[in-house]
Design a protein around this motif. Structure first.
Motif, PDB file in Angstrom:
ATOM      1  N   ARG A  62       0.829  -1.208   0.000  1.00  0.00           N
ATOM      2  CA  ARG A  62       0.000   0.000   0.000  1.00  0.00           C
ATOM      3  C   ARG A  62       0.859   1.250   0.000  1.00  0.00           C
ATOM      4  NH1 ARG A  62      -4.059  -2.217   4.625  1.00  0.00           N
ATOM      5  NH2 ARG A  62      -5.387  -3.497   3.294  1.00  0.00           N
ATOM      6  N   ALA A  63       2.002   1.186   0.682  1.00  0.00           N
ATOM      7  CA  ALA A  63       2.872   2.363   0.783  1.00  0.00           C
ATOM      8  C   ALA A  63       3.398   2.787  -0.567  1.00  0.00           C
ATOM      9  CB  ALA A  63       4.038   2.058   1.724  1.00  0.00           C
ATOM     10  N   VAL A  64       3.697   1.804  -1.431  1.00  0.00           N
ATOM     11  CA  VAL A  64       4.266   2.122  -2.742  1.00  0.00           C
ATOM     12  C   VAL A  64       3.219   2.078  -3.838  1.00  0.00           C
ATOM     13  CG1 VAL A  64       6.532   1.282  -2.055  1.00  0.00           C
ATOM     14  CG2 VAL A  64       4.917  -0.300  -3.119  1.00  0.00           C
ATOM     15  N   GLY A  65       1.952   1.827  -3.458  1.00  0.00           N
ATOM     16  CA  GLY A  65       0.886   1.734  -4.445  1.00  0.00           C
ATOM     17  C   GLY A  65       1.068   0.575  -5.391  1.00  0.00           C
ATOM     18  N   ASP A  66       1.588  -0.549  -4.877  1.00  0.00           N
ATOM     19  CA  ASP A  66       1.915  -1.702  -5.712  1.00  0.00           C
ATOM     20  C   ASP A  66       0.667  -2.521  -6.012  1.00  0.00           C
ATOM     21  OD1 ASP A  66       3.011  -3.780  -7.028  1.00  0.00           O
ATOM     22  OD2 ASP A  66       4.228  -4.542  -5.375  1.00  0.00           O
ATOM     23  N   ARG A  67       0.234  -2.531  -7.285  1.00  0.00           N
ATOM     24  CA  ARG A  67      -0.886  -3.365  -7.724  1.00  0.00           C
ATOM     25  C   ARG A  67      -0.424  -4.330  -8.812  1.00  0.00           C
ATOM     26  NH1 ARG A  67      -6.176   0.377  -8.329  1.00  0.00           N
ATOM     27  NH2 ARG A  67      -7.096  -1.706  -8.447  1.00  0.00           N
ATOM     28  N   ASP A  68       0.875  -4.633  -8.772  1.00  0.00           N
ATOM     29  CA  ASP A  68       1.453  -5.547  -9.746  1.00  0.00           C
ATOM     30  C   ASP A  68       0.815  -6.926  -9.623  1.00  0.00           C
ATOM     31  OD1 ASP A  68       3.562  -6.376 -11.656  1.00  0.00           O
ATOM     32  OD2 ASP A  68       4.153  -7.653  -9.981  1.00  0.00           O
ATOM     33  N   PRO A  69       0.437  -7.567 -10.743  1.00  0.00           N
ATOM     34  CA  PRO A  69      -0.198  -8.889 -10.682  1.00  0.00           C
ATOM     35  C   PRO A  69       0.636  -9.928  -9.950  1.00  0.00           C
ATOM     36  CG  PRO A  69      -0.439  -7.938 -12.872  1.00  0.00           C
ATOM     37  CD  PRO A  69       0.474  -7.028 -12.117  1.00  0.00           C
ATOM     38  N   ALA A  70       1.970  -9.858 -10.089  1.00  0.00           N
ATOM     39  CA  ALA A  70       2.835 -10.823  -9.400  1.00  0.00           C
ATOM     40  C   ALA A  70       2.730 -10.660  -7.886  1.00  0.00           C
ATOM     41  CB  ALA A  70       4.278 -10.652  -9.854  1.00  0.00           C
ATOM     42  N   GLY A  71       2.688  -9.403  -7.432  1.00  0.00           N
ATOM     43  CA  GLY A  71       2.533  -9.160  -5.995  1.00  0.00           C
ATOM     44  C   GLY A  71       1.179  -9.616  -5.491  1.00  0.00           C
ATOM     45  N   GLN A  72       0.133  -9.369  -6.275  1.00  0.00           N
ATOM     46  CA  GLN A  72      -1.212  -9.816  -5.892  1.00  0.00           C
ATOM     47  C   GLN A  72      -1.289 -11.339  -5.852  1.00  0.00           C
ATOM     48  OE1 GLN A  72      -3.913  -8.094  -4.883  1.00  0.00           O
ATOM     49  NE2 GLN A  72      -2.818  -6.152  -5.003  1.00  0.00           N
ATOM     50  N   ASP A  73      -0.569 -11.985  -6.780  1.00  0.00           N
ATOM     51  CA  ASP A  73      -0.558 -13.447  -6.811  1.00  0.00           C
ATOM     52  C   ASP A  73       0.141 -14.013  -5.577  1.00  0.00           C
ATOM     53  OD1 ASP A  73      -0.836 -16.087  -8.275  1.00  0.00           O
ATOM     54  OD2 ASP A  73       1.342 -15.980  -8.062  1.00  0.00           O
ATOM     55  N   PHE A  74       1.277 -13.423  -5.204  1.00  0.00           N
ATOM     56  CA  PHE A  74       2.003 -13.844  -4.000  1.00  0.00           C
ATOM     57  C   PHE A  74       1.123 -13.661  -2.772  1.00  0.00           C
ATOM     58  CE2 PHE A  74       5.564 -12.548  -0.887  1.00  0.00           C
ATOM     59  CZ  PHE A  74       5.610 -13.828  -0.349  1.00  0.00           C
ATOM     60  N   LEU A  75       0.468 -12.503  -2.685  1.00  0.00           N
ATOM     61  CA  LEU A  75      -0.418 -12.230  -1.557  1.00  0.00           C
ATOM     62  C   LEU A  75      -1.569 -13.232  -1.513  1.00  0.00           C
ATOM     63  CD1 LEU A  75      -1.170 -10.362   0.795  1.00  0.00           C
ATOM     64  CD2 LEU A  75      -2.349  -8.890  -0.855  1.00  0.00           C
ATOM     65  N   ALA A  76      -2.125 -13.562  -2.682  1.00  0.00           N
ATOM     66  CA  ALA A  76      -3.235 -14.510  -2.739  1.00  0.00           C
ATOM     67  C   ALA A  76      -2.814 -15.881  -2.224  1.00  0.00           C
ATOM     68  CB  ALA A  76      -3.759 -14.619  -4.172  1.00  0.00           C
ATOM     69  N   ARG A  77      -1.614 -16.326  -2.617  1.00  0.00           N
ATOM     70  CA  ARG A  77      -1.149 -17.647  -2.176  1.00  0.00           C
ATOM     71  C   ARG A  77      -0.828 -17.661  -0.687  1.00  0.00           C
ATOM     72  NH1 ARG A  77       3.355 -18.800  -4.419  1.00  0.00           N
ATOM     73  NH2 ARG A  77       3.638 -16.945  -5.717  1.00  0.00           N
ATOM     74  N   LEU A  78      -0.368 -16.529  -0.159  1.00  0.00           N
ATOM     75  CA  LEU A  78      -0.167 -16.423   1.294  1.00  0.00           C
ATOM     76  C   LEU A  78      -1.502 -16.549   2.032  1.00  0.00           C
ATOM     77  CD1 LEU A  78       2.463 -13.549   1.612  1.00  0.00           C
ATOM     78  CD2 LEU A  78       2.787 -15.935   2.274  1.00  0.00           C
ATOM     79  N   TYR A  79      -2.516 -15.845   1.531  1.00  0.00           N
ATOM     80  CA  TYR A  79      -3.848 -15.930   2.148  1.00  0.00           C
ATOM     81  C   TYR A  79      -4.390 -17.355   2.066  1.00  0.00           C
ATOM     82  CZ  TYR A  79      -4.656 -10.893   2.842  1.00  0.00           C
ATOM     83  OH  TYR A  79      -4.620  -9.596   3.285  1.00  0.00           O
ATOM     84  N   GLU A  80      -4.254 -17.983   0.899  1.00  0.00           N
ATOM     85  CA  GLU A  80      -4.753 -19.352   0.737  1.00  0.00           C
ATOM     86  C   GLU A  80      -4.008 -20.312   1.661  1.00  0.00           C
ATOM     87  OE1 GLU A  80      -7.265 -20.501  -0.764  1.00  0.00           O
ATOM     88  OE2 GLU A  80      -7.865 -18.974  -2.218  1.00  0.00           O
ATOM     89  N   TYR A  81      -2.713 -20.079   1.848  1.00  0.00           N
ATOM     90  CA  TYR A  81      -1.932 -20.949   2.730  1.00  0.00           C
ATOM     91  C   TYR A  81      -2.376 -20.761   4.178  1.00  0.00           C
ATOM     92  CZ  TYR A  81       2.018 -23.464   4.709  1.00  0.00           C
ATOM     93  OH  TYR A  81       2.786 -24.367   5.403  1.00  0.00           O
TER      94      TYR A  81
END
Length: 349
Positions: A85-104
């Motif tokens: 959020r600090a850097v305004g990162d909406r990169d798909p790769a970052g969202q994918d990493f975040l999604a897999r962390l949530y799923e885990y």
């Protein structure tokens, strides 16, 4: 010669003494073990590196516990989200990493709850919603009033669509119910008596010691009380487009990545396709789905809709996971980690 042998043995003996007398409760914290566990969890080397830097920064005692403790993993997720959020990162790769962390994390929490359940109708709670079936025919609705030792007391089953009700005494019933944060159950019973309890029409049914546990929960739901607009979808497809005009006022009572429960005024029918529009972290989002079941309360003229969501876009799903796991924008203590990450990149460059 003996002196040289002893000198060679001293370091080896020191290592053995250290291992044998290592403080109780200490945990292996090696980089190799951390990467091995991260790899087994399905993350890339780069992603594991990010998690390890967060674990080191937060001074987690046993850093490898990140891959088994939902709270420690939650701390890593919170730091990552806040940095993005600090850097305004909406990169798909970052969202994918975040999604897999949530799923885990979801997998860890659901796995920890497996095996927990009830085995007898005597363990049912007052107020539990029931679906009652007579001989595989009509479906009726009821609630548990009280669970005594000899029988289960439930409200007299009713179906708003049917004008007549059967004589319940002696009927063989199949009773279905969903136990919150657990699973669905079904059991067979017999109606022992028709009674009135504190002015409420009720029936006594026999207990069962052989509950059949059906579909287990597939998601973790967060209790909410969020205002929302509900729209009836005419077509069969999903719709995530944000609406400019207000819809039917409603309240989102609980929320997960697979659906939600929503309160509306008046009656509703299962099978409707609907779309909800509400905000998370001050950002509007929408989700569409099918109303799978409805709990109508006549006294308040309100319906609780249980909605199964259509497949959700990744960024929207991550926002919902953030709500479920308590990762919110007010937890904005991320600056030090973000600056440390920038400093580390400069050194590597």
């Amino acid at each position: 010669m003996m002196v040289y042998i002893l000198m060679a043995l001293v370091p080896a003996l020191a290592i053995v003494v250290f291992i044998l007398h290592r403080p109780a409760g200490s945990s292996p914290n090696s980089r190799m073990l951390f990467y091995a566990k991260g790899k087994a969890a399905g993350f890339s080397r780069k992603e594991i590196g990010v998690l390890r830097r967060i674990a080191v920064r937060d001074e987690m005692g046993d850093q490898t516990a990140v891959f088994g403790d939902p709270e420690l993993l939650g701390r890593c997720i919170r730091t990552l989200v806040q940095t993005m959020r600090a850097v305004g990162d909406r990169d798909p790769a970052g969202q994918d990493f975040l999604a897999r962390l949530y799923e885990y994390r979801k997998k860890i929490e659901l796995g920890a709850g497996q095996g927990q359940g009830i085995t007898s109708s005597r363990q049912m709670s007052e107020g539990q919603n029931l679906r009652v079936v007579i001989g595989n025919s009509a479906m009726y609705y009821a609630k548990v009033i009280r669970s005594g030792w000899d029988y289960l007391l439930i409200t007299r089953p009713a179906n708003p669509k049917l004008t007549t009700a059967p004589s319940w005494l002696g009927q063989k019933l199949a009773i279905y119910f969903w136990r919150e944060e657990d699973a669905g159950y079904v059991f067979d019973c017999e109606v022992l008596d028709e009674v009135y309890f504190k002015g409420i029409a009720a029936i006594q049914v026999s207990h069962s010691l052989s509950l059949f546990r059906t579909q287990k929960r597939k998601s973790i739901r967060a209790k909410t009380h969020k205002p929302a607009y509900l729209y009836i979808l005419k077509g069969g497809g999903a719709s995530t487009k944000l609406e400019a005009a207000p819809g039917l006022k409603s309240i989102v009572e609980d929320l997960s990545d697979t659906g939600c429960a929503v309160t509306i005024g008046g009656k509703a029918n299962p099978g409707m396709r609907v779309k909800l529009q509400f905000s998370l972290n001050r950002a509007p989002l929408s989700m569409s789905g099918v109303v799978r079941s409805v709990d109508f309360t006549e006294g308040t003229n309100r319906s609780l809709l249980h909605i199964e969501a259509d497949p959700i876009e990744q960024e929207t799903k991550n926002a919902i996971f953030g709500e479920v796991f308590g990762v919110r924008s007010q937890d904005e203590d991320f600056i030090s980690f973000h600056l440390a990450e920038q400093e580390l990149r400069k050194k590597r460059d």
